[in-house]
Scaffold this motif. Structure first.
Motif, PDB file in Angstrom:
ATOM      1  N   ARG A   1       0.816  -1.216   0.000  1.00  0.00           N
ATOM      2  CA  ARG A   1       0.000   0.000   0.000  1.00  0.00           C
ATOM      3  C   ARG A   1       0.851   1.268   0.000  1.00  0.00           C
TER       4      ARG A   1
ATOM      5  N   SER B   1       2.921   2.032  -2.175  1.00  0.00           N
ATOM      6  CA  SER B   1       3.072   2.477  -3.557  1.00  0.00           C
ATOM      7  C   SER B   1       1.791   3.097  -4.111  1.00  0.00           C
ATOM      8  N   LEU B   2       0.724   3.102  -3.327  1.00  0.00           N
ATOM      9  CA  LEU B   2      -0.567   3.649  -3.759  1.00  0.00           C
ATOM     10  C   LEU B   2      -0.726   5.036  -3.150  1.00  0.00           C
TER      11      LEU B   2
ATOM     12  N   GLN C   1      -3.040   7.643  -4.117  1.00  0.00           N
ATOM     13  CA  GLN C   1      -4.289   8.371  -4.298  1.00  0.00           C
ATOM     14  C   GLN C   1      -4.664   9.043  -2.977  1.00  0.00           C
TER      15      GLN C   1
ATOM     16  N   ARG D   1      -6.395   7.030  -0.265  1.00  0.00           N
ATOM     17  CA  ARG D   1      -5.552   5.924   0.206  1.00  0.00           C
ATOM     18  C   ARG D   1      -4.444   6.433   1.131  1.00  0.00           C
TER      19      ARG D   1
ATOM     20  N   GLU E   1      -3.500   7.922 -10.145  1.00  0.00           N
ATOM     21  CA  GLU E   1      -2.629   7.470  -9.059  1.00  0.00           C
ATOM     22  C   GLU E   1      -1.531   6.567  -9.596  1.00  0.00           C
TER      23      GLU E   1
ATOM     24  N   GLY F   1       0.552   2.905  -9.405  1.00  0.00           N
ATOM     25  CA  GLY F   1       0.284   1.523  -9.011  1.00  0.00           C
ATOM     26  C   GLY F   1       1.323   1.012  -8.052  1.00  0.00           C
ATOM     27  N   GLU F   2       1.279  -0.275  -7.788  1.00  0.00           N
ATOM     28  CA  GLU F   2       2.191  -0.876  -6.835  1.00  0.00           C
ATOM     29  C   GLU F   2       3.631  -0.818  -7.321  1.00  0.00           C
TER      30      GLU F   2
ATOM     31  N   ARG G   1      -1.038   5.289 -13.135  1.00  0.00           N
ATOM     32  CA  ARG G   1      -2.118   4.378 -13.508  1.00  0.00           C
ATOM     33  C   ARG G   1      -3.358   5.217 -13.763  1.00  0.00           C
TER      34      ARG G   1
END
Length: 447
Positions: free
Chosen positions: A360, A362-363, A365, A368, A424, A426-427, A432
């Motif tokens: 998480r 790497s996320l 947004q 998040r 955002e 991605g992992e 993405r």
């Protein structure tokens, strides 16, 4: 000199080291331990400071525990102290309680069975019960290491040595009393104790004491998982975690305690996972030295991370989706480890959360980010992410982002959104695109 062996049991030979021949001083002994010693002596009993306290004082250390050996029975000790309670079935002991300090008083044990039923051994040699009382000489030869079989006498301030322990302490050697294989079979946890004490004291394990370790390591599987958990805490949370880990590796004991971690480290040719583990253990030692708290959950997350990584790769290679593979790997590693070391749920569940939060980071947004920042396990998971840089520098961008996000969350997220306006990341850290939602023709339900 080391006494000669007879029927694998050393013959005790008394050596008295007078006050001018050693550095043990009453000033360095707990006042409560001195009270117990003097009270026992006044009542006509022999009483000595014994074991690790004497050993540590001889090398200039500061013992935390002060144990006493005496010829008084546990019941007689209880009769002298109102603040005394008797504990244990396997080894009956008296605990004299002074607030938060407990002075442990043990009666001299014999090294033989007198037929009373107070000494029981398993057919494989393990001692199940040992409450046959004897003399100080018998007590000395039944202790585990020579360095722990030293007795300090308050009547003349001498150190009594029956098995060559004084010389071994001077030479910084861990030497088992008696035949090493027999002593390890009596209690396999002694193998871990040898490594732990050598790491703590910066002693070398004597050659004959070290020789059976690799061969007898599988005996640890016969020890209670709950007891091995307690031994792990002593190994890794006492300020000598890195040296203990290296000792476990050196003497073939790591695979007996953490079989899947040992297998993962062997298969990791780059050595990245081992570097990460050692870096984490160095950090643990630093926290202990600075009197900072150390979480067993974080410790086991570190020790079992190589096993988790290996299990995760295997599941994903089999076609399992990443999120499901992560949960399955965490459960699998935890379940398998429980058969060796009884890791309580209050530690295993946070351990798994630390692992499962890693993707998480790497996320990024907005929702998040704020959700992760408010997670109760965020700080531990972030510290773990920082630690992962010891294995790979690919996490540097994530570490930098989340370090700033903790200080200036709104500004950090806004800057990231300007940098990645299309969506955002991605992992893998790549941008993405957001999916467009299809408008539904259905009417909203009535409120």
């Amino acid at each position: 000199m080391q006494p000669e062996l007879h029927d694998q049991t050393p013959v005790p030979v008394l050596r008295v080291i007078s006050r001018d021949g050693h550095n043990v001083s009453r000033r360095d002994i707990s006042p409560n331990a001195l009270r117990v010693l003097y009270r026992l002596r006044e009542a006509g009993f022999g009483a000595f400071l014994v074991g690790g306290a004497v050993r540590d004082l001889l090398i200039g250390g500061n013992p935390k525990d002060f144990d006493i050996a005496t010829d008084a029975t546990p019941e007689q000790v209880r009769g002298l102290f109102r603040n005394c309670r008797l504990i244990g079935r396997r080894f009956r002991l008296a605990h004299v309680v002074f607030g938060r300090e407990i002075i442990e008083v043990a009666t001299f044990r014999a090294n033989t069975d007198n037929g009373s039923g107070e000494r029981e051994t398993h057919e494989d040699g393990r001692v199940l019960r040992d409450n046959v009382y004897g003399s100080i000489e018998e007590d000395a030869v039944r202790r585990d290491f020579t360095a722990n079989a030293l007795y300090y006498a308050i009547e003349d301030f001498s150190v009594r040595d029956f098995v060559g322990g004084f010389e071994d302490v001077q030479n910084r050697l861990m030497r088992l009393i008696g035949d090493p294989e027999t002593r390890y079979r009596e209690d396999p946890v002694r193998m871990l104790r040898a490594v732990r004490l050598a790491a703590k004291l910066d002693f070398e394990i004597e050659a004959a004491t070290a020789e059976p370790l690799v061969r007898l390591a599988p005996l640890l599987s016969e020890s209670a998982p709950a007891r091995l958990f307690e031994e792990c805490l002593k190994l890794f949370l006492s300020g000598h975690a890195e040296a203990s880990f290296i000792g476990l590796e050196r003497f073939g004991l790591l695979g007996a305690l953490f079989p899947e971690t040992a297998a993962a480290l062997r298969s990791n040719r780059s050595g990245a996972l081992r570097r990460m583990v050692l870096e984490g253990l160095r950090g643990t030692d630093s926290r202990v030295a600075n009197d900072e708290p150390v979480s067993p959950a974080f410790l086991f997350a570190l020790l079992l991370w190589p096993a988790y990584c290996r299990a995760l790769m295997a599941l994903q290679a089999g076609g399992m989706q990443p999120v499901e593979a992560q949960r399955r790997a965490a459960d699998q590693v935890t379940l398998h480890q429980l058969s060796t070391v009884a890791l309580p749920r209050r530690f295993s569940l946070p351990m798994q959360e630390i692992w499962l939060l890693q993707p998480r980071f790497s996320l990024r947004q907005r929702k998040r980010v704020f959700r992760l920042l408010s997670h109760p396990r965020f700080r531990a998971a972030f510290d773990f992410l920082v630690l992962r840089q010891a294995a790979s520098n690919e996490h540097a961008a994530d570490v930098e982002f989340w370090r700033e996000a903790q200080l200036h969350p709104t500004e950090t997220v806004a800057a990231h959104e300007q940098e990645h306006p299309d969506g955002e990341t991605g992992e893998d850290g790549a941008p993405r695109r957001r999916r467009r939602r299809r408008r539904s023709n259905a009417k909203p339900a009535a409120e």
